[in-house]
Motif scaffolding. Sequence first.
Motif, mmCIF file in Angstrom:
data_model
loop_
_atom_site.group_PDB
_atom_site.id
_atom_site.type_symbol
_atom_site.label_atom_id
_atom_site.label_comp_id
_atom_site.label_asym_id
_atom_site.label_seq_id
_atom_site.Cartn_x
_atom_site.Cartn_y
_atom_site.Cartn_z
ATOM 1 N N MET A 64 0.754 -1.092 -0.071
ATOM 2 C CA MET A 64 0.052 0.093 -0.044
ATOM 3 C C MET A 64 1.119 1.309 -0.088
ATOM 4 N N HIS A 65 1.921 1.348 0.858
ATOM 5 C CA HIS A 65 2.652 2.325 0.583
ATOM 6 C C HIS A 65 3.401 2.815 -0.351
ATOM 7 N N LEU A 66 4.065 1.405 -1.074
ATOM 8 C CA LEU A 66 4.753 1.665 -2.012
ATOM 9 C C LEU A 66 3.772 2.199 -3.317
ATOM 10 N N TYR A 67 2.576 1.865 -3.219
ATOM 11 C CA TYR A 67 1.725 2.425 -4.299
ATOM 12 C C TYR A 67 1.425 4.023 -4.022
ATOM 13 N N ARG A 68 1.300 4.192 -2.846
ATOM 14 C CA ARG A 68 1.209 5.691 -2.511
ATOM 15 C C ARG A 68 2.312 6.562 -3.096
ATOM 16 N N ILE A 69 3.508 6.136 -2.823
ATOM 17 C CA ILE A 69 4.688 6.702 -3.351
ATOM 18 C C ILE A 69 4.841 6.812 -5.015
ATOM 19 N N LEU A 70 4.437 5.589 -5.444
ATOM 20 C CA LEU A 70 4.302 5.421 -6.780
ATOM 21 C C LEU A 70 3.289 6.761 -7.332
ATOM 22 N N ILE A 71 2.282 6.896 -6.831
ATOM 23 C CA ILE A 71 1.191 7.870 -7.270
ATOM 24 C C ILE A 71 1.727 9.023 -7.012
ATOM 25 N N ASP A 72 2.509 9.317 -6.118
ATOM 26 C CA ASP A 72 2.898 10.840 -5.773
ATOM 27 C C ASP A 72 4.002 11.100 -6.684
ATOM 28 N N HIS B 168 -8.372 -2.824 -6.370
ATOM 29 C CA HIS B 168 -8.862 -3.591 -5.252
ATOM 30 C C HIS B 168 -8.621 -2.486 -3.897
ATOM 31 N N ASP B 169 -7.538 -1.742 -3.904
ATOM 32 C CA ASP B 169 -7.270 -1.100 -2.489
ATOM 33 C C ASP B 169 -7.420 0.585 -3.055
ATOM 34 N N TRP B 170 -8.204 0.840 -4.080
ATOM 35 C CA TRP B 170 -8.307 2.197 -4.594
ATOM 36 C C TRP B 170 -9.029 2.750 -3.640
ATOM 37 N N ALA B 171 -10.073 2.342 -2.811
ATOM 38 C CA ALA B 171 -11.153 3.052 -2.129
ATOM 39 C C ALA B 171 -10.152 3.553 -0.764
ATOM 40 N N LEU B 172 -9.224 2.888 -0.379
ATOM 41 C CA LEU B 172 -8.155 3.352 0.605
ATOM 42 C C LEU B 172 -7.122 4.361 0.159
ATOM 43 N N LEU B 173 -6.631 3.967 -0.862
ATOM 44 C CA LEU B 173 -5.459 4.826 -1.413
ATOM 45 C C LEU B 173 -5.840 6.107 -1.825
ATOM 46 N N ARG B 174 -7.055 6.303 -2.321
ATOM 47 C CA ARG B 174 -7.543 7.673 -2.662
ATOM 48 C C ARG B 174 -7.746 8.578 -1.745
ATOM 49 N N ARG B 175 -7.873 7.880 -0.649
ATOM 50 C CA ARG B 175 -7.868 8.961 0.729
ATOM 51 C C ARG B 175 -6.568 9.492 1.310
ATOM 52 N N LEU B 176 -5.777 8.930 0.723
ATOM 53 C CA LEU B 176 -4.313 9.147 1.075
ATOM 54 C C LEU B 176 -3.389 10.058 0.199
ATOM 55 N N ILE B 177 -3.810 10.332 -1.037
ATOM 56 C CA ILE B 177 -3.406 11.224 -1.824
ATOM 57 C C ILE B 177 -4.087 12.536 -2.212
ATOM 58 N N LEU B 178 -3.358 13.583 -2.847
ATOM 59 C CA LEU B 178 -3.847 14.703 -3.236
ATOM 60 C C LEU B 178 -5.040 14.844 -4.315
ATOM 61 N N LYS B 179 -5.968 15.522 -3.958
ATOM 62 C CA LYS B 179 -7.155 15.429 -4.687
ATOM 63 C C LYS B 179 -7.003 15.583 -6.343
#
Length: 54
Positions: A1-9, A27-38
């Motif tokens: 999850m953390h790796l995906y957040r870094i990659l998205i950013d 699968h994890d988008w519902a949670l990930l989307r809350r952790l990144i900029l709009k």
Amino acid sequence: MHLYRILIDVGQRGDVAEYMDATLLRHDWALLRRLILKQLRQLWEERLSLTPAV
């Protein structure tokens, strides 16, 4: 999850292609989307047809 957040950013196209799995991302988008900029969230949802959480 953390790796995906870094990659998205800050990930480059090659990084995203190498390290992300589309099935896991969806699968994890519902949670990930809350952790990144709009702006990033909207971009990813548009480009990858990810469904925003309701």
